[in-house]
Design an enzyme around this catalytic site. Structure first.
Site, mmCIF file in Angstrom:
data_model
loop_
_atom_site.group_PDB
_atom_site.id
_atom_site.type_symbol
_atom_site.label_atom_id
_atom_site.label_comp_id
_atom_site.label_asym_id
_atom_site.label_seq_id
_atom_site.Cartn_x
_atom_site.Cartn_y
_atom_site.Cartn_z
ATOM 1 N N ASP A 130 0.834 -1.197 0.000
ATOM 2 C CA ASP A 130 0.000 0.000 0.000
ATOM 3 C C ASP A 130 0.873 1.254 0.000
ATOM 4 O O ASP A 130 2.031 1.235 0.422
ATOM 5 C CB ASP A 130 -0.917 0.016 1.217
ATOM 6 C CG ASP A 130 -1.970 -1.085 1.161
ATOM 7 O OD1 ASP A 130 -2.231 -1.588 0.054
ATOM 8 O OD2 ASP A 130 -2.510 -1.444 2.224
ATOM 9 N N LYS A 131 0.285 2.348 -0.428
ATOM 10 C CA LYS A 131 1.009 3.617 -0.527
ATOM 11 C C LYS A 131 1.645 4.016 0.797
ATOM 12 O O LYS A 131 2.754 4.558 0.835
ATOM 13 C CB LYS A 131 0.055 4.711 -1.018
ATOM 14 C CG LYS A 131 0.720 6.030 -1.371
ATOM 15 C CD LYS A 131 -0.302 6.996 -1.950
ATOM 16 C CE LYS A 131 0.325 8.329 -2.305
ATOM 17 N NZ LYS A 131 -0.668 9.281 -2.873
#
Length: 244
Positions: free
Chosen positions: A109-110
């Protein structure tokens, strides 16, 4: 007649060995800095047989690698993709003149940090991500509040995170600092975050510290990358060959 795939343009070979951009390697060839089998190269479009011809740049022999493997310590704020219109990608952390065929194996995930494998080996990536291989992934999780023994038991046994079936059994260990080391082999969407939510907790910070046989290099700064060692590549190959 179609040219054999075993031949490659000299300038492409040099770019893939990180000598420089296409214009930079063309300039190097014009200046006589590149040799093919001991003879000074004349044209950037000259064809070479990369596995047999001896190419040297400023007297240093270059070796062609069909497949390359990099460990990246992913920082927050970048996405695990080859291109994105809204945020920088993990590939933008590599030199601009590097190989253009690299891609991340899976995704983080970012806002997740840590170990990400970058390669151009599609077969290896497919095997590492295959549910049938059960490749372990370990995350260092900073929970919002301390986890109970019952929470650990539920995480390890498998629990409902809103999918059509519970999560597979996992391994959960509380560190001396009160963080959680969680090892899973599935790759469901936001899985770790959803598992913590299922036991009434939240993830404050998430870092992947291992992926299969690879462990995050503690000397690798956030945002930096390095080539895998021969030992690490062999360990990945052994993982690829395992049948479960």
């Amino acid at each position: 007649m179609i040219e054999s795939e075993k031949f490659m343009r000299l300038d492409k070979f040099l770019c893939e060995n990180n000598i420089g951009t296409r214009s930079q390697v063309k300039d190097a060839i014009r200046k006589g800095m590149v040799t093919i089998n001991g003879t000074v190269a004349k044209k950037p479009e000259e064809k070479i047989e990369e596995t047999k011809d001896i190419i040297a740049f400023q007297g240093q022999e270059l070796r062609y690698q069909k497949y390359v493997y990099y460990m990246l310590n992913k920082p927050e704020g970048v996405v695990s993709a080859t291109n994105d219109n809204t945020a920088p990608t993990v590939l933008e952390l590599l030199p601009a003149q590097g190989r253009k065929d690299l891609f991340p194996v899976g995704r983080l995930d970012k806002d997740t940090t840590g170990l990400l494998l970058l390669t151009n080996d599609g077969a290896l990536a497919h095997d590492l991500l295959s549910p049938k291989k059960h490749v372990d992934k370990t995350y260092l999780v900073q929970p919002d509040h301390p986890l109970s023994e019952e929470d650990i038991h539920r995480l390890e046994e498998g629990l409902d995170i809103g999918d059509d079936k519970p999560t597979a059994p996992a391994k959960a260990v509380i560190t001396p600092d009160g963080d959680l080391l969680l090892t899973i082999h599935e790759g469901r969407f936001h899985q770790v975050k959803r598992m913590l939510q299922a036991v009434g907790n939240q993830v404050c910070a998430l870092e992947r510290v291992s992926f299969g046989p690879l462990s995050l290099d503690p000397s690798l700064p956030r945002g930096a990358h390095r080539a895998l060692t021969e030992e690490e590549i062999c360990a990945l190959a052994n993982t690829q060959n395992q049948k479960k």
